[in-house]
Motif scaffolding. Sequence first.
Motif, PDB file in Angstrom:
ATOM      1  N   TYR A  35       0.818  -1.203   0.000  1.00  0.00           N
ATOM      2  CA  TYR A  35       0.000   0.000   0.000  1.00  0.00           C
ATOM      3  C   TYR A  35       0.855   1.258   0.000  1.00  0.00           C
ATOM      4  O   TYR A  35       0.497   2.264  -0.599  1.00  0.00           O
ATOM      5  CB  TYR A  35      -0.932  -0.013   1.215  1.00  0.00           C
ATOM      6  CG  TYR A  35      -1.833   1.188   1.297  1.00  0.00           C
ATOM      7  CD1 TYR A  35      -2.875   1.354   0.394  1.00  0.00           C
ATOM      8  CD2 TYR A  35      -1.630   2.154   2.268  1.00  0.00           C
ATOM      9  CE1 TYR A  35      -3.686   2.464   0.453  1.00  0.00           C
ATOM     10  CE2 TYR A  35      -2.439   3.270   2.344  1.00  0.00           C
ATOM     11  CZ  TYR A  35      -3.472   3.416   1.434  1.00  0.00           C
ATOM     12  OH  TYR A  35      -4.266   4.515   1.499  1.00  0.00           O
ATOM     13  N   SER A  36       1.972   1.220   0.700  1.00  0.00           N
ATOM     14  CA  SER A  36       2.869   2.377   0.713  1.00  0.00           C
ATOM     15  C   SER A  36       4.249   1.873   1.081  1.00  0.00           C
ATOM     16  O   SER A  36       4.446   0.673   1.254  1.00  0.00           O
ATOM     17  CB  SER A  36       2.399   3.409   1.740  1.00  0.00           C
ATOM     18  OG  SER A  36       2.648   2.936   3.052  1.00  0.00           O
ATOM     19  N   ILE A  37       5.181   2.783   1.245  1.00  0.00           N
ATOM     20  CA  ILE A  37       6.558   2.362   1.517  1.00  0.00           C
ATOM     21  C   ILE A  37       6.649   1.536   2.806  1.00  0.00           C
ATOM     22  O   ILE A  37       7.487   0.663   2.925  1.00  0.00           O
ATOM     23  CB  ILE A  37       7.515   3.577   1.555  1.00  0.00           C
ATOM     24  CG1 ILE A  37       8.976   3.127   1.511  1.00  0.00           C
ATOM     25  CG2 ILE A  37       7.254   4.466   2.777  1.00  0.00           C
ATOM     26  CD1 ILE A  37       9.971   4.194   1.141  1.00  0.00           C
TER      27      ILE A  37
ATOM     28  N   LYS B  68     -10.397  -3.921   5.833  1.00  0.00           N
ATOM     29  CA  LYS B  68      -9.112  -3.223   5.864  1.00  0.00           C
ATOM     30  C   LYS B  68      -9.135  -2.056   6.848  1.00  0.00           C
ATOM     31  O   LYS B  68      -8.156  -1.790   7.538  1.00  0.00           O
ATOM     32  CB  LYS B  68      -8.754  -2.730   4.468  1.00  0.00           C
ATOM     33  CG  LYS B  68      -8.647  -3.873   3.474  1.00  0.00           C
ATOM     34  CD  LYS B  68      -8.327  -3.395   2.079  1.00  0.00           C
ATOM     35  CE  LYS B  68      -8.284  -4.564   1.110  1.00  0.00           C
ATOM     36  NZ  LYS B  68      -9.631  -4.988   0.665  1.00  0.00           N
ATOM     37  N   THR B  69     -10.256  -1.356   6.911  1.00  0.00           N
ATOM     38  CA  THR B  69     -10.358  -0.223   7.828  1.00  0.00           C
ATOM     39  C   THR B  69     -10.258  -0.693   9.282  1.00  0.00           C
ATOM     40  O   THR B  69      -9.594  -0.052  10.102  1.00  0.00           O
ATOM     41  CB  THR B  69     -11.679   0.539   7.595  1.00  0.00           C
ATOM     42  OG1 THR B  69     -11.791   0.849   6.196  1.00  0.00           O
ATOM     43  CG2 THR B  69     -11.723   1.821   8.392  1.00  0.00           C
ATOM     44  N   LEU B  70     -10.898  -1.816   9.574  1.00  0.00           N
ATOM     45  CA  LEU B  70     -10.808  -2.371  10.929  1.00  0.00           C
ATOM     46  C   LEU B  70      -9.396  -2.895  11.207  1.00  0.00           C
ATOM     47  O   LEU B  70      -8.865  -2.739  12.314  1.00  0.00           O
ATOM     48  CB  LEU B  70     -11.832  -3.492  11.128  1.00  0.00           C
ATOM     49  CG  LEU B  70     -13.291  -3.051  11.288  1.00  0.00           C
ATOM     50  CD1 LEU B  70     -14.231  -4.257  11.247  1.00  0.00           C
ATOM     51  CD2 LEU B  70     -13.508  -2.255  12.566  1.00  0.00           C
ATOM     52  N   ALA B  71      -8.784  -3.497  10.182  1.00  0.00           N
ATOM     53  CA  ALA B  71      -7.423  -4.019  10.356  1.00  0.00           C
ATOM     54  C   ALA B  71      -6.454  -2.873  10.632  1.00  0.00           C
ATOM     55  O   ALA B  71      -5.542  -2.986  11.457  1.00  0.00           O
ATOM     56  CB  ALA B  71      -6.994  -4.800   9.122  1.00  0.00           C
TER      57      ALA B  71
ATOM     58  N   ILE C  39      -8.218  -2.353  -2.652  1.00  0.00           N
ATOM     59  CA  ILE C  39      -6.950  -1.692  -2.935  1.00  0.00           C
ATOM     60  C   ILE C  39      -6.497  -2.204  -4.292  1.00  0.00           C
ATOM     61  O   ILE C  39      -6.172  -3.361  -4.456  1.00  0.00           O
ATOM     62  CB  ILE C  39      -5.877  -2.045  -1.876  1.00  0.00           C
ATOM     63  CG1 ILE C  39      -6.374  -1.731  -0.468  1.00  0.00           C
ATOM     64  CG2 ILE C  39      -4.573  -1.339  -2.189  1.00  0.00           C
ATOM     65  CD1 ILE C  39      -6.443  -0.286  -0.108  1.00  0.00           C
ATOM     66  N   ASP C  40      -6.533  -1.305  -5.261  1.00  0.00           N
ATOM     67  CA  ASP C  40      -6.127  -1.718  -6.605  1.00  0.00           C
ATOM     68  C   ASP C  40      -4.625  -1.820  -6.677  1.00  0.00           C
ATOM     69  O   ASP C  40      -3.921  -0.933  -6.220  1.00  0.00           O
ATOM     70  CB  ASP C  40      -6.589  -0.675  -7.636  1.00  0.00           C
ATOM     71  CG  ASP C  40      -8.085  -0.709  -7.818  1.00  0.00           C
ATOM     72  OD1 ASP C  40      -8.669  -1.770  -7.551  1.00  0.00           O
ATOM     73  OD2 ASP C  40      -8.656   0.321  -8.203  1.00  0.00           O
TER      74      ASP C  40
END
Length: 422
Positions: free
Chosen positions: A98-100, A143-146, A236-237
């Motif tokens: 998702y990010s670095i 994902k939001t809960l995770a 999440i694409d």
Amino acid sequence: MFGLADCNNFFVSCERVFRPDLRDKPVVVLSNNDGCVISRSNESKAMGIKMGEPFFKIRHLMEQGKVAVFSSNYSLYGDMSRRVMSMLSLYTPHLDIYSIDEAILDFTGLGDADVLRAHGKKMVRDINKGVGVPISLGIAATKTLAKMASKYAKQYPAYEGVCLIDSDEKREKALQQFPIGDVWGVGRQMLKTMTYYGVRTAWDFVQRSENWVRREFNVNAVRTWRELQGINCIKIDELPYKKSICMSRSFPGAGISKLSELEEAVAYFATECARKLREQQSCCGQITVFAYTSRFRQEQPSDLLHQHIRMNVPTCDTAEIVHAALECVRRHVVQDLYSYKKAGVMVWDIVSSDAVQTLLFDEVDRGKQKKLIQAVDSINRKNGHNVVKVATMGERREYVADHKYVSRRYTTNINDILELKV
DNA sequence: TCTGGGGTCCTAGGACCC
DNA sequence: TCTGGGGTCCTAGGACCC
């Protein structure tokens, strides 16, 4: 079930791997140009150093030896990130980066709560041992809960880096204690509205009706609202390529006043954008150039340059993109009295290289052009970054200015490798 | 003196179509 | 009191993320 793995204080943690003496000390990492604080250790957070705080406001702390300071070292962080991600991928059949410093792991069908917790704890331990970067893992149905769970995992050491939300009771308790502003997807603007309506926690939010959420905000907020209730709806694409690429820098000191210097910088930014386009086998249809004076210097004349050009045929050719970018600059009246503090080039309207719509009356010999680019790229790959470049770029090699406190590129440059004295 | 950089997605409104 | 109805596409700007 999803796992969300988040590296704790990532940039600081990367620095600490090679500076174990700083393990329990306040440490911060600064942005480009040593401008402001972008990563803080828990100790520096406890001292009240804010995210985004300008360095000059905390310089005295460094001078008094109260906090260790590093300039950003993206070669190091990028490489450490690759190591973390490659280890993470061993623990899931599917990893979304998702990010670095963050990734989402698919844990579907891996087992019950106990199995997942044990699996997660092993992962966190292994990565700590293998890369040296501490990780927090949240596991939940959405994902939001995770993401929320990962924050709890970070907050409470007793969890040993893993927090699992696997029942309605746990979800309810977690929501009730979670400030609404910390929810993934709730930013500054939404927080204002929430506060106005007395919505203080994630729990308060889910008590509201869907209609209320849609009326006050938008579909994204509705998605967040559903996710908090355990309904999975954020995808999440993994984009095959970026839809826009931007290269920009702030200039140190007084900034840039001369047109020639601005052109050099823009030529450099455009060159980098073209390189990144080719890296992902794509071409851009439009090019935007921007430059502006300092927003903090009210007494000086201010100016905003913002121009864009649409290409006849999408391109990834350095010469063509540089040419268009410079054309944007020249359209604007650049006067010596302006000091530009920041400039950049953005390429967008991106298509895959093999899906370029050509033009019947195209004036460019694209076959020839392609051969030239390939030759230049191959020379630069062998001999170093921008050994062959457009002349407008001038002698300057890169637009990184102040980075007085940069650490070594321990993992990516053979000259910077650690030496052990026995 | 000194205030980062790089992304994605959604929406409102205008221009256009029939 | 009254003004047709139903679409698509594009863009700028604003929201969010790290």
